[in-house]
Scaffold this motif. Sequence first.
Motif, PDB file in Angstrom:
ATOM      1  N   ILE A   1      41.278   4.484  11.432  1.00  0.00           N
ATOM      2  CA  ILE A   1      40.818   3.756  10.238  1.00  0.00           C
ATOM      3  C   ILE A   1      41.871   3.859   9.138  1.00  0.00           C
ATOM      4  O   ILE A   1      42.245   2.856   8.523  1.00  0.00           O
ATOM      5  CB  ILE A   1      39.473   4.321   9.730  1.00  0.00           C
ATOM      6  CG1 ILE A   1      38.400   4.119  10.790  1.00  0.00           C
ATOM      7  CG2 ILE A   1      39.066   3.629   8.427  1.00  0.00           C
ATOM      8  CD1 ILE A   1      37.027   4.548  10.355  1.00  0.00           C
ATOM      9  N   TYR A   2      42.377   5.084   8.919  1.00  0.00           N
ATOM     10  CA  TYR A   2      43.437   5.241   7.908  1.00  0.00           C
ATOM     11  C   TYR A   2      44.616   4.335   8.238  1.00  0.00           C
ATOM     12  O   TYR A   2      45.205   3.725   7.348  1.00  0.00           O
ATOM     13  CB  TYR A   2      43.925   6.691   7.856  1.00  0.00           C
ATOM     14  CG  TYR A   2      42.927   7.678   7.310  1.00  0.00           C
ATOM     15  CD1 TYR A   2      41.941   7.279   6.406  1.00  0.00           C
ATOM     16  CD2 TYR A   2      42.968   9.019   7.685  1.00  0.00           C
ATOM     17  CE1 TYR A   2      41.023   8.190   5.913  1.00  0.00           C
ATOM     18  CE2 TYR A   2      42.053   9.935   7.195  1.00  0.00           C
ATOM     19  CZ  TYR A   2      41.077   9.523   6.314  1.00  0.00           C
ATOM     20  OH  TYR A   2      40.182  10.424   5.832  1.00  0.00           O
ATOM     21  N   ALA A   3      44.937   4.260   9.536  1.00  0.00           N
ATOM     22  CA  ALA A   3      46.095   3.455   9.932  1.00  0.00           C
ATOM     23  C   ALA A   3      45.869   1.983   9.603  1.00  0.00           C
ATOM     24  O   ALA A   3      46.765   1.312   9.086  1.00  0.00           O
ATOM     25  CB  ALA A   3      46.374   3.637  11.420  1.00  0.00           C
ATOM     26  N   ILE A   4      44.656   1.489   9.877  1.00  0.00           N
ATOM     27  CA  ILE A   4      44.371   0.071   9.612  1.00  0.00           C
ATOM     28  C   ILE A   4      44.493  -0.200   8.101  1.00  0.00           C
ATOM     29  O   ILE A   4      45.059  -1.210   7.680  1.00  0.00           O
ATOM     30  CB  ILE A   4      42.972  -0.326  10.120  1.00  0.00           C
ATOM     31  CG1 ILE A   4      42.911  -0.179  11.649  1.00  0.00           C
ATOM     32  CG2 ILE A   4      42.641  -1.766   9.724  1.00  0.00           C
ATOM     33  CD1 ILE A   4      41.512  -0.343  12.231  1.00  0.00           C
TER      34      ILE A   4
ATOM     35  N   MET B   1      35.796  -1.532   0.314  1.00  0.00           N
ATOM     36  CA  MET B   1      34.411  -1.412  -0.143  1.00  0.00           C
ATOM     37  C   MET B   1      33.737  -2.788  -0.173  1.00  0.00           C
ATOM     38  O   MET B   1      32.605  -2.947   0.305  1.00  0.00           O
ATOM     39  CB  MET B   1      34.427  -0.740  -1.537  1.00  0.00           C
ATOM     40  CG  MET B   1      33.149  -0.660  -2.291  1.00  0.00           C
ATOM     41  SD  MET B   1      32.824  -2.118  -3.295  1.00  0.00           S
ATOM     42  CE  MET B   1      34.142  -2.097  -4.488  1.00  0.00           C
ATOM     43  N   VAL B   2      34.439  -3.794  -0.686  1.00  0.00           N
ATOM     44  CA  VAL B   2      33.873  -5.147  -0.716  1.00  0.00           C
ATOM     45  C   VAL B   2      33.576  -5.608   0.710  1.00  0.00           C
ATOM     46  O   VAL B   2      32.495  -6.142   0.991  1.00  0.00           O
ATOM     47  CB  VAL B   2      34.833  -6.140  -1.422  1.00  0.00           C
ATOM     48  CG1 VAL B   2      34.322  -7.566  -1.297  1.00  0.00           C
ATOM     49  CG2 VAL B   2      35.007  -5.753  -2.884  1.00  0.00           C
ATOM     50  N   GLY B   3      34.506  -5.336   1.621  1.00  0.00           N
ATOM     51  CA  GLY B   3      34.287  -5.681   3.027  1.00  0.00           C
ATOM     52  C   GLY B   3      33.049  -4.999   3.572  1.00  0.00           C
ATOM     53  O   GLY B   3      32.252  -5.607   4.299  1.00  0.00           O
TER      54      GLY B   3
ATOM     55  N   VAL C   1      35.777 -13.326   3.472  1.00  0.00           N
ATOM     56  CA  VAL C   1      35.598 -13.111   2.034  1.00  0.00           C
ATOM     57  C   VAL C   1      36.746 -12.263   1.469  1.00  0.00           C
ATOM     58  O   VAL C   1      37.312 -12.576   0.420  1.00  0.00           O
ATOM     59  CB  VAL C   1      34.233 -12.446   1.743  1.00  0.00           C
ATOM     60  CG1 VAL C   1      34.134 -12.020   0.282  1.00  0.00           C
ATOM     61  CG2 VAL C   1      33.097 -13.391   2.101  1.00  0.00           C
ATOM     62  N   CYS C   2      37.110 -11.197   2.192  1.00  0.00           N
ATOM     63  CA  CYS C   2      38.175 -10.318   1.706  1.00  0.00           C
ATOM     64  C   CYS C   2      39.533 -11.029   1.686  1.00  0.00           C
ATOM     65  O   CYS C   2      40.358 -10.785   0.807  1.00  0.00           O
ATOM     66  CB  CYS C   2      38.266  -9.050   2.542  1.00  0.00           C
ATOM     67  SG  CYS C   2      36.907  -7.926   2.186  1.00  0.00           S
ATOM     68  N   THR C   3      39.762 -11.911   2.661  1.00  0.00           N
ATOM     69  CA  THR C   3      41.009 -12.676   2.675  1.00  0.00           C
ATOM     70  C   THR C   3      41.124 -13.495   1.394  1.00  0.00           C
ATOM     71  O   THR C   3      42.146 -13.465   0.703  1.00  0.00           O
ATOM     72  CB  THR C   3      41.046 -13.613   3.902  1.00  0.00           C
ATOM     73  OG1 THR C   3      40.934 -12.817   5.072  1.00  0.00           O
ATOM     74  CG2 THR C   3      42.329 -14.413   3.951  1.00  0.00           C
ATOM     75  N   VAL C   4      40.037 -14.198   1.074  1.00  0.00           N
ATOM     76  CA  VAL C   4      40.030 -15.013  -0.148  1.00  0.00           C
ATOM     77  C   VAL C   4      40.194 -14.112  -1.381  1.00  0.00           C
ATOM     78  O   VAL C   4      40.966 -14.414  -2.292  1.00  0.00           O
ATOM     79  CB  VAL C   4      38.731 -15.843  -0.235  1.00  0.00           C
ATOM     80  CG1 VAL C   4      38.648 -16.568  -1.575  1.00  0.00           C
ATOM     81  CG2 VAL C   4      38.653 -16.829   0.917  1.00  0.00           C
ATOM     82  N   LEU C   5      39.493 -12.981  -1.355  1.00  0.00           N
ATOM     83  CA  LEU C   5      39.588 -12.043  -2.474  1.00  0.00           C
ATOM     84  C   LEU C   5      41.031 -11.549  -2.659  1.00  0.00           C
ATOM     85  O   LEU C   5      41.562 -11.542  -3.779  1.00  0.00           O
ATOM     86  CB  LEU C   5      38.648 -10.853  -2.231  1.00  0.00           C
ATOM     87  CG  LEU C   5      38.618  -9.771  -3.306  1.00  0.00           C
ATOM     88  CD1 LEU C   5      38.008 -10.305  -4.596  1.00  0.00           C
ATOM     89  CD2 LEU C   5      37.832  -8.547  -2.825  1.00  0.00           C
TER      90      LEU C   5
ATOM     91  N   LEU D   1      42.353  -7.049   7.151  1.00  0.00           N
ATOM     92  CA  LEU D   1      42.332  -5.755   7.835  1.00  0.00           C
ATOM     93  C   LEU D   1      41.474  -4.759   7.075  1.00  0.00           C
ATOM     94  O   LEU D   1      40.771  -3.933   7.669  1.00  0.00           O
ATOM     95  CB  LEU D   1      43.754  -5.194   7.978  1.00  0.00           C
ATOM     96  CG  LEU D   1      44.713  -5.999   8.850  1.00  0.00           C
ATOM     97  CD1 LEU D   1      46.045  -5.275   8.980  1.00  0.00           C
ATOM     98  CD2 LEU D   1      44.116  -6.230  10.223  1.00  0.00           C
ATOM     99  N   ALA D   2      41.503  -4.852   5.736  1.00  0.00           N
ATOM    100  CA  ALA D   2      40.679  -3.945   4.921  1.00  0.00           C
ATOM    101  C   ALA D   2      39.202  -4.174   5.220  1.00  0.00           C
ATOM    102  O   ALA D   2      38.417  -3.219   5.250  1.00  0.00           O
ATOM    103  CB  ALA D   2      40.971  -4.169   3.441  1.00  0.00           C
ATOM    104  N   ALA D   3      38.817  -5.428   5.452  1.00  0.00           N
ATOM    105  CA  ALA D   3      37.413  -5.712   5.767  1.00  0.00           C
ATOM    106  C   ALA D   3      37.027  -5.063   7.093  1.00  0.00           C
ATOM    107  O   ALA D   3      35.942  -4.473   7.219  1.00  0.00           O
ATOM    108  CB  ALA D   3      37.185  -7.222   5.831  1.00  0.00           C
TER     109      ALA D   3
END
Lengths: 234, 292
Positions: B16-19, B43-45, B70-74, B199-201
């Motif tokens: 997870i840290y790596a992503i 967090m939003v993801g 959503v996160c991509t747009v964000l 990736l964050a999502a």
Amino acid sequence: MMLKAEDLNVYYGPIHAVKGVSFEVREGEIVTLIGANGAGKSTTLKTLSGLMRSRGGKIEFMDKSIASTAPHKIVELGLAQVPEGRRIFTRMTVEENLDMGAFIKKNANVEADKERVFEQFPRLKERRKQIAGTLSGGEQQMLAMGRALMSDPKLLMLDEPSMGLAPILVEQVFDIISELHKAGTTILLVEQNAEMALSIADRAYVMETGRITLSGTGKELAASEEVQKAYLGG
Amino acid sequence: MKFLAYLVSGISLGSIYAIIALGYTMVYGIAKMLNFAHGDVIMVGGYISYIAASNLGLPPLISVLLAMAVCTVLGITIEALAYRPLRSAPKLAVLITAIGVSYFLQNSALLIFGANPKAYSPVVSGTLQLFGGQLSVSYVSLLTVACCIVIMVGLTLFTGRTRMGKAMRACSEDKGAAQLMGINVNRTISLTFAIGSALAAVAGALLCSFSPTLMPTTGSMPGIKAFTAAVFGGIGSIPGAFLGGILLGVIESLAKAYISTQLSNSIVFAVLIVILLVRPAGLLGKHTQEKV
């Protein structure tokens, strides 16, 4: 008229680096801009490529104003630059550098263009998989030129291609410029090596402290007393 | 066998840290900025996939895909509104703006979702029993490691083989020269933010599947640790982010198991300090000279 610059004024903060510069390049010419270090030659080229902006004035390329066109769009129009210090992508391979030169061709097959560049610069073909940062200075200059040619430019601008090269390589670089010219590419050459530049140029402009002080054909300027004194050590 | 269990949990936490670290490192590599709001995009993801799954009843995969969109747009919006106008501003101004964006996202989440933790239902449940039940590995762990490997391989192929991927590397080395090739630098930076945020999502959904409490501050600590992982591996380097993330997860997990749960974070950062003393550019980082 291929390129027409009128009354360019470029600043670095408070420093007025290019002061009311005007010049033109006609189709099929080799035009050179010579002058000492710090005269504003490179700044002029950066302005033509859109990396810097002129306050006022006009830049027209193929009768289209490009004074406020984004740099990447200017390349698409057919105006390519081999920048000062080569600025190749040192962490990418020779071949990847050439791929970047063909970036504007989208997904077109660029292999044929690569072969053409390799024909011009056989050393690059030998080293196609090598990381560009490990090439010698001369090879890096060849790569920078080959990379710019990948976009099939109508006008190729070269900024100090002889800088830092051994005399024999300087001659090679100028031979290649002449060949490119014969093959139909219009060339705008910025050089400190006035002798070499004037020997191949159709027309030339002399820049001093941000201004164009002299202009004429290559032969005229090579013979002029002022140029002899200031740049040719005569 | 216990050691193996700690190792497995460390590797999946590290994945997870790596992503997350990939998002930091790619943005740093290209925009030369530390996007401290990246943790909050996680967090939003988490919230988006939570709402999609728990409130709208969508299947987990669709929920995560929705969160990615959503996160991509964000990510693209944050870059365009907050960072792009500061492209030629001093680095400190950009850093402070990133911290501001981070608090903005946290406070917006607080306003919209409230401070009460939400109970996140894991994207997959169940565990795999190995060695006759001596070692149990949750499916979430397996999924996490698998995701991390797929993402890693995908990004390596993307940056190594594709036209846009190579353009990203060109931009990261020399933006001026990249522009002279006809590369649209702004669009390339947008694309980097888009990939990092998507990736964050994914990381958000996986993180919340591990520790199923979701709060507006959920992304902060993992964000900082992933940033550490990126520096640890060599910021700007994609394999470095991968290696740094996994190592950080393993160190944290082993420190928790054998030394002290309370001190585990301190130990992680102490190791970072030691590594950076020996290798200032990180494990896989290269020293680059600033061009004048």
